[in-house]
Design an enzyme around this catalytic site. Structure first.
Site, PDB file in Angstrom:
ATOM      1  N   ASP A  22      10.421 -15.268 -36.208  1.00 51.23           N
ATOM      2  CA  ASP A  22      11.178 -15.434 -35.435  1.00 51.23           C
ATOM      3  C   ASP A  22      11.058 -14.529 -34.385  1.00 51.23           C
ATOM      4  OD1 ASP A  22      13.468 -16.967 -34.341  1.00 51.23           O
ATOM      5  OD2 ASP A  22      14.817 -16.215 -35.418  1.00 51.23           O
ATOM      6  N   ASN A  56      12.591 -28.085 -36.198  1.00 47.63           N
ATOM      7  CA  ASN A  56      11.738 -27.725 -34.933  1.00 47.63           C
ATOM      8  C   ASN A  56      11.232 -29.006 -34.113  1.00 47.63           C
ATOM      9  OD1 ASN A  56       9.986 -24.646 -36.183  1.00 47.63           O
ATOM     10  ND2 ASN A  56      11.975 -24.914 -35.153  1.00 47.63           N
TER      11      ASN A  56
HETATM   12  C1  FPP Z   1      10.196 -19.162 -33.995  1.00 46.82           C
HETATM   13  O1  FPP Z   1      10.543 -18.322 -32.893  1.00 46.82           O
HETATM   14  C2  FPP Z   1       8.972 -19.427 -34.028  1.00 46.82           C
HETATM   15  C3  FPP Z   1       8.470 -20.780 -34.212  1.00 46.82           C
HETATM   16  C4  FPP Z   1       9.723 -21.943 -34.221  1.00 46.82           C
HETATM   17  C5  FPP Z   1       7.225 -21.039 -34.543  1.00 46.82           C
HETATM   18  C6  FPP Z   1       6.235 -20.183 -34.831  1.00 46.82           C
HETATM   19  C7  FPP Z   1       5.043 -20.563 -34.504  1.00 46.82           C
HETATM   20  C8  FPP Z   1       3.957 -19.690 -34.224  1.00 46.82           C
HETATM   21  C9  FPP Z   1       4.103 -18.197 -34.306  1.00 46.82           C
HETATM   22  C10 FPP Z   1       2.644 -20.219 -33.670  1.00 46.82           C
HETATM   23  C11 FPP Z   1       1.935 -21.396 -34.234  1.00 46.82           C
HETATM   24  C12 FPP Z   1       1.709 -20.968 -35.612  1.00 46.82           C
HETATM   25  C13 FPP Z   1       0.374 -20.916 -36.211  1.00 46.82           C
HETATM   26  C14 FPP Z   1       0.308 -20.526 -37.605  1.00 46.82           C
HETATM   27  C15 FPP Z   1      -0.670 -21.274 -35.349  1.00 46.82           C
HETATM   28  P1  FPP Z   1      11.343 -19.054 -31.843  1.00 46.82           P
HETATM   29  O2  FPP Z   1      10.881 -19.808 -30.757  1.00 46.82           O
HETATM   30  O3  FPP Z   1      12.647 -19.721 -32.582  1.00 46.82           O
HETATM   31  O4  FPP Z   1      12.249 -17.749 -31.045  1.00 46.82           O
HETATM   32  P2  FPP Z   1      13.443 -17.405 -30.446  1.00 46.82           P
HETATM   33  O5  FPP Z   1      14.453 -17.458 -31.419  1.00 46.82           O
HETATM   34  O6  FPP Z   1      13.312 -16.185 -29.809  1.00 46.82           O
HETATM   35  O7  FPP Z   1      13.652 -18.336 -29.451  1.00 46.82           O
END
Ligand code: FPP
Length: 232
Positions: free
Chosen positions: A2, A50
């Protein structure tokens, strides 16, 4: 994993830049975990919830996943990383599905270290899917619902051939499980760190593992039962 969005926002960048940086952290931590003695690393890469993010962001995440899989295939084969997935992967875009199948097939014999990507994953959908599969098995006479036990039921979860996690780490300061391995993590130790995922390093992982090593896991027993002869 996250905090990608906030990492980008702090820098005045679009959210996708945070995800791009997040992928670099995925690459680093995959090998850092193995160096530190981890046998199975499960990353929550895309949740069932998501899909409700803005269309552009969902598309960009799927694009990043595809690029990542293309780029890592040879590395996984060379470095003997077994790729597995949990989640409703059948609902992912065809290109991603194809690469996942290919990578899983090419790495299936590697026994020492697995990277498990949770994709289109959610604990509640996992339970619904497992109940359906269990019911079908019961209708076919392969299960007896009257004798249903956790040991029998867990074989219908996506994680049927994986052990329960010992440690769950959530980055970015949030202190929630958010539908991740809710049943499997029933006895897991939890570590919450304020570090945003793109900034998460091998040292942060080592710190979480050191924290884990200090914990006493009692599984409902007393301290004396778990560690006979050791005074508190
Ligand atoms: C949460 O951060 C992260 C995600 C919803 C996606 C995670 C994906 C990756 C790290 C990249 C793709 C994965 C791979 C394995 C290639 P957020 O967007 O919710 O952050 P925030 O809470 O700060 O908005």
């Amino acid at each position: 994993m996250d905090g990608n969005g906030r990492w980008a926002k702090q820098r005045g960048l679009p959210r996708i830049e945070g995800h791009r940086r997040g992928v670099e952290t995925v690459r680093t931590i995959t090998f850092a975990a193995r160096d530190l003695g981890v046998r199975i690393l499960t990353l929550y890469a895309f949740s069932v919830e998501n899909w409700n993010r803005p269309k552009d962001e969902v598309g960009a995440l799927m694009g990043l996943l595809e690029i990542y899989l293309k780029r890592e295939l040879d590395t996984f084969v060379r470095d003997r990383v077994r790729l597995r997935t949990i989640g409703r992967t059948q609902e992912l875009p065809a290109g991603v599905r194809r690469l996942l199948r290919l990578t899983e097939e090419k790495t299936k014999d590697f026994a020492d270290y697995s990277l498990v990507l949770a994709l289109n994953y959610g604990s509640r959908t996992e339970v619904a899917d497992a109940v359906q599969a269990y019911s079908a098995a019961a209708s076919a006479g392969r299960e007896d619902p009257k004798g249903c036990s956790w040991e029998a039921f867990r074989r219908y979860l996506y994680t049927a051939d994986l052990p329960d996690p010992d440690l769950v780490i959530r980055t970015s300061g949030e202190t929630r499980i958010s539908n991740f391995l809710a049943l499997q993590a029933a006895y897991a130790e939890l570590v919450f760190t304020p570090v945003l995922w793109p900034d998460f390093t091998k040292a942060d992982l080592a710190k979480a593992l050191a924290d884990y090593a200090q914990r006493e896991r009692r599984y409902g027993l007393t301290s004396e039962q778990v560690r006979p002869g050791v005074s508190p």
